[in-house]
Design a protein around this motif. Sequence first.
Motif, PDB file in Angstrom:
ATOM      1  N   GLN A 236      71.018  67.622  68.488  1.00  0.00           N
ATOM      2  CA  GLN A 236      69.586  67.426  68.605  1.00  0.00           C
ATOM      3  C   GLN A 236      69.180  65.964  68.716  1.00  0.00           C
ATOM      4  O   GLN A 236      68.019  65.669  68.947  1.00  0.00           O
ATOM      5  CB  GLN A 236      68.878  68.047  67.393  1.00  0.00           C
ATOM      6  CG  GLN A 236      69.031  69.558  67.313  1.00  0.00           C
ATOM      7  CD  GLN A 236      68.106  70.165  66.275  1.00  0.00           C
ATOM      8  OE1 GLN A 236      67.001  69.699  66.064  1.00  0.00           O
ATOM      9  NE2 GLN A 236      68.557  71.209  65.623  1.00  0.00           N
ATOM     10  N   ASP A 237      70.126  65.014  68.560  1.00  0.00           N
ATOM     11  CA  ASP A 237      69.708  63.620  68.588  1.00  0.00           C
ATOM     12  C   ASP A 237      69.929  62.967  69.931  1.00  0.00           C
ATOM     13  O   ASP A 237      69.022  62.341  70.472  1.00  0.00           O
ATOM     14  CB  ASP A 237      70.396  62.830  67.473  1.00  0.00           C
ATOM     15  CG  ASP A 237      71.905  62.899  67.591  1.00  0.00           C
ATOM     16  OD1 ASP A 237      72.388  63.755  68.350  1.00  0.00           O
ATOM     17  OD2 ASP A 237      72.582  62.095  66.943  1.00  0.00           O
ATOM     18  N   ASP A 238      71.120  63.064  70.526  1.00  0.00           N
ATOM     19  CA  ASP A 238      71.330  62.396  71.808  1.00  0.00           C
ATOM     20  C   ASP A 238      71.741  63.354  72.911  1.00  0.00           C
ATOM     21  O   ASP A 238      72.191  62.919  73.967  1.00  0.00           O
ATOM     22  CB  ASP A 238      72.354  61.270  71.676  1.00  0.00           C
ATOM     23  CG  ASP A 238      73.737  61.785  71.304  1.00  0.00           C
ATOM     24  OD1 ASP A 238      73.885  63.000  71.071  1.00  0.00           O
ATOM     25  OD2 ASP A 238      74.672  60.973  71.244  1.00  0.00           O
ATOM     26  N   GLY A 239      71.630  64.656  72.683  1.00  0.00           N
ATOM     27  CA  GLY A 239      71.845  65.611  73.745  1.00  0.00           C
ATOM     28  C   GLY A 239      73.285  65.902  74.086  1.00  0.00           C
ATOM     29  O   GLY A 239      73.561  66.537  75.105  1.00  0.00           O
TER      30      GLY A 239
ATOM     31  N   ILE B  23      67.147  63.376  81.558  1.00  0.00           N
ATOM     32  CA  ILE B  23      66.780  64.712  81.101  1.00  0.00           C
ATOM     33  C   ILE B  23      67.275  65.779  82.081  1.00  0.00           C
ATOM     34  O   ILE B  23      67.636  66.899  81.686  1.00  0.00           O
ATOM     35  CB  ILE B  23      65.255  64.823  80.887  1.00  0.00           C
ATOM     36  CG1 ILE B  23      64.935  66.108  80.105  1.00  0.00           C
ATOM     37  CG2 ILE B  23      64.493  64.776  82.204  1.00  0.00           C
ATOM     38  CD1 ILE B  23      63.506  66.212  79.670  1.00  0.00           C
ATOM     39  N   ALA B  24      67.347  65.453  83.373  1.00  0.00           N
ATOM     40  CA  ALA B  24      67.911  66.406  84.336  1.00  0.00           C
ATOM     41  C   ALA B  24      69.387  66.638  84.061  1.00  0.00           C
ATOM     42  O   ALA B  24      69.880  67.769  84.144  1.00  0.00           O
ATOM     43  CB  ALA B  24      67.704  65.883  85.762  1.00  0.00           C
ATOM     44  N   ARG B  25      70.095  65.563  83.717  1.00  0.00           N
ATOM     45  CA  ARG B  25      71.508  65.701  83.389  1.00  0.00           C
ATOM     46  C   ARG B  25      71.699  66.533  82.136  1.00  0.00           C
ATOM     47  O   ARG B  25      72.585  67.401  82.071  1.00  0.00           O
ATOM     48  CB  ARG B  25      72.115  64.315  83.208  1.00  0.00           C
ATOM     49  CG  ARG B  25      73.548  64.312  82.683  1.00  0.00           C
ATOM     50  CD  ARG B  25      74.490  64.986  83.637  1.00  0.00           C
ATOM     51  NE  ARG B  25      75.867  64.906  83.153  1.00  0.00           N
ATOM     52  CZ  ARG B  25      76.876  65.562  83.693  1.00  0.00           C
ATOM     53  NH1 ARG B  25      76.675  66.342  84.745  1.00  0.00           N
ATOM     54  NH2 ARG B  25      78.089  65.439  83.191  1.00  0.00           N
ATOM     55  N   GLU B  26      70.892  66.299  81.124  1.00  0.00           N
ATOM     56  CA  GLU B  26      70.999  67.073  79.895  1.00  0.00           C
ATOM     57  C   GLU B  26      70.694  68.540  80.134  1.00  0.00           C
ATOM     58  O   GLU B  26      71.373  69.422  79.610  1.00  0.00           O
ATOM     59  CB  GLU B  26      70.052  66.503  78.834  1.00  0.00           C
ATOM     60  CG  GLU B  26      70.329  65.067  78.437  1.00  0.00           C
ATOM     61  CD  GLU B  26      71.724  64.872  77.883  1.00  0.00           C
ATOM     62  OE1 GLU B  26      72.253  65.810  77.256  1.00  0.00           O
ATOM     63  OE2 GLU B  26      72.296  63.795  78.105  1.00  0.00           O
TER      64      GLU B  26
ATOM     65  N   GLY C  60      73.841  77.971  77.720  1.00  0.00           N
ATOM     66  CA  GLY C  60      72.873  79.061  77.707  1.00  0.00           C
ATOM     67  C   GLY C  60      71.613  78.798  78.493  1.00  0.00           C
ATOM     68  O   GLY C  60      70.612  79.493  78.299  1.00  0.00           O
ATOM     69  N   ALA C  61      71.610  77.790  79.386  1.00  0.00           N
ATOM     70  CA  ALA C  61      70.411  77.484  80.170  1.00  0.00           C
ATOM     71  C   ALA C  61      70.301  78.453  81.342  1.00  0.00           C
ATOM     72  O   ALA C  61      71.281  78.739  82.026  1.00  0.00           O
ATOM     73  CB  ALA C  61      70.466  76.050  80.673  1.00  0.00           C
ATOM     74  N   SER C  62      69.079  78.933  81.590  1.00  0.00           N
ATOM     75  CA  SER C  62      68.847  79.880  82.686  1.00  0.00           C
ATOM     76  C   SER C  62      68.508  79.183  83.989  1.00  0.00           C
ATOM     77  O   SER C  62      68.588  79.773  85.050  1.00  0.00           O
ATOM     78  CB  SER C  62      67.710  80.841  82.305  1.00  0.00           C
ATOM     79  OG  SER C  62      66.537  80.116  81.979  1.00  0.00           O
ATOM     80  N   GLY C  63      68.120  77.929  83.950  1.00  0.00           N
ATOM     81  CA  GLY C  63      67.764  77.174  85.144  1.00  0.00           C
ATOM     82  C   GLY C  63      67.449  75.744  84.767  1.00  0.00           C
ATOM     83  O   GLY C  63      67.155  75.430  83.603  1.00  0.00           O
ATOM     84  N   LEU C  64      67.481  74.847  85.763  1.00  0.00           N
ATOM     85  CA  LEU C  64      67.297  73.429  85.471  1.00  0.00           C
ATOM     86  C   LEU C  64      65.905  73.145  84.929  1.00  0.00           C
ATOM     87  O   LEU C  64      65.745  72.479  83.905  1.00  0.00           O
ATOM     88  CB  LEU C  64      67.559  72.618  86.739  1.00  0.00           C
ATOM     89  CG  LEU C  64      67.590  71.093  86.561  1.00  0.00           C
ATOM     90  CD1 LEU C  64      68.730  70.692  85.644  1.00  0.00           C
ATOM     91  CD2 LEU C  64      67.736  70.418  87.913  1.00  0.00           C
ATOM     92  N   LEU C  65      64.879  73.659  85.593  1.00  0.00           N
ATOM     93  CA  LEU C  65      63.510  73.399  85.139  1.00  0.00           C
ATOM     94  C   LEU C  65      63.231  74.062  83.801  1.00  0.00           C
ATOM     95  O   LEU C  65      62.594  73.483  82.916  1.00  0.00           O
ATOM     96  CB  LEU C  65      62.517  73.871  86.200  1.00  0.00           C
ATOM     97  CG  LEU C  65      62.531  73.089  87.522  1.00  0.00           C
ATOM     98  CD1 LEU C  65      61.527  73.700  88.495  1.00  0.00           C
ATOM     99  CD2 LEU C  65      62.211  71.623  87.279  1.00  0.00           C
TER     100      LEU C  65
END
Length: 615
Positions: free
Chosen positions: A108-111, A205-208, A214-219
């Motif tokens: 949660q601190d630096d991704g 933030i795009a890289r993170e 578990g991400a469903s999409g970039l946006l």
Amino acid sequence: MRRRALPGLLVALCALAVGASPAAAHVSLVGSEPADATSLRQVPKEVHLRFNEPVSSRFRQVRLLDATGHAVAGTRLRASGDGRELVLMLPANLRRGAYEVTWEALSQDDGHVSGGAVVFGAGAAVGPAPLAAPVSEATTFDAALRWVVLSLLLGLTGLVAMGLVLRRSRFAAGDEPVREQAVARVVRPLAPLAGGAALVGLAVIAREADTVPGASGLLSAAGQLLGERWGAVWIATQVLLIALVGLGLRARRVPDARGLGAAAGLLVAICALRAANGHAAVVAQPTLHVIAATAHLVGAGIWLGGVAAFTLLLWPTGRAMRQDSGVLVRAIRRPFSWLAGGALVVAAFTGLVAFGAQVASVDALLTTSYGESLLVKVGLMLIAAGVGLVNAIVLLRLGRDGAAPVGIRVPRLMAIEAALGVGALLAAGQVTASAPPRGPEFGAPRPVRAPLLARQTRDILIGTTVRPNRVGTNVVTITTPSSRRGLGSPVRSVTLLARPALASPDATQRIRLVAGGDDRWTSGTVLRSAGAWRLSVVVRRADGERLVAPLALTVEPADRVLPVKYSARRVGPIATALQWALIGAAVLGLAALLLWFRLRRRPVSETLSGSFDAV
């Protein structure tokens, strides 16, 4: 109104940075139930994973894999109240066999995304899981991205510091146009650099969002990241960068140094936010280490960024600028030298504070990418400091007549110092992208607790010890003293039969021990699973008599500490000693400079007279 609001804004942002809950830069598994490489009699209902910090509630993934590597359906995941423990509930109809629990979680601190695995067996023997998952390794792109961010931040700090030096320096009445021209040249790049840092923040933030589990999409992932603590700090940083762009645009229209104080405050707040989103926020006394990390960034920016700004000012762009360089050097040489020297000492001291907190041992320093990059960074910084000392001496000579000594070009020397700083920043980017080597694998080894298993068989007392009694390589020692004291038939051979209690007899290991004298027999073996084991000591005498002693042993999980390659000595005391040495060297250097300045101001005759009187 702006001057009144700025202190409150800075206090609020620093409170957000320093007072945030401690979090590790990389999530580490500190324990599990069942433990890694444990063999159980029955299938467990739950698997508990305990971490060194609260993991993200949105970006975490835990899967159960069977012996073929396929994911098992029907599992459910829940977290404890403090977020430091994840519980994987297993399906009720799970069959016996070997299973692997893999996990990924977002810091949660630096991704940073970290991962690992735990292996257990239900009615089957299993081996240990790897120490770390490949997902924990930093990529070249991540290191390059962090290098760009650090370079822009330190460049902005150096420009603002140089502007403040120009504002506070004493110029003759006829030299005010030189000051104005220098200020205009310093404040002109502020808006482009701050805007570039804000754009790089979008790339960050795009890289993170692209790497979180578990991400469903970039946006969608980017939007969810903004709801995390890391996202809140990212938003605050972007707001400050946009405000810095505004100050830079105003300075381009009205090239003066009046807005540089506000810009300096914004940069200190940005450095504090970066420190709170980094490795300093998890160690003991996080507030102290976040403050030290902030001072480290500010000090490095004033030193290296200030050198780059000074090079920009002295680099010849025309005949008029070459003529004014002597005036400029005479005015700012002393304040800049004192400021850069003090910033260097602060950066070195706070760097040692981070070194003692982030690196666990000598092996952690010499065998990890973090430690290797840190050594490269320190080496380049030391060389840059040496070049900076030469630059300071040259500046003092330049201040006498306003012209460069024969054969020495100050802008070139400063460019070399700035280039070394760029190389050090490259290493710093790799350092900030890598996991600090202070995890459980770099800790002190657990004490060995090898129980003595004894069994009386006829006249022989069979004593068996397995050290260190953990999964992996072990040394078996068996003693066979006889109560007849040499009157009975001597022991000819000793053999150990060992197998996990849940394994079939076909998995029995046959270990033939070697005589070592004094009724002692030894051999090495490999125990591949934790839990209950069945042992049988077979003793054969010279007269053909065969004695068997059945024993029960509970093997502990493997120690997660890495084997020692160079030294397991802790670096904390070494860093503390270096801090005191640095303070002592700085005090002695300052005293020597003050004494030298004082002697230079005294007449030669008075100095010689004092020397003769002393004799």
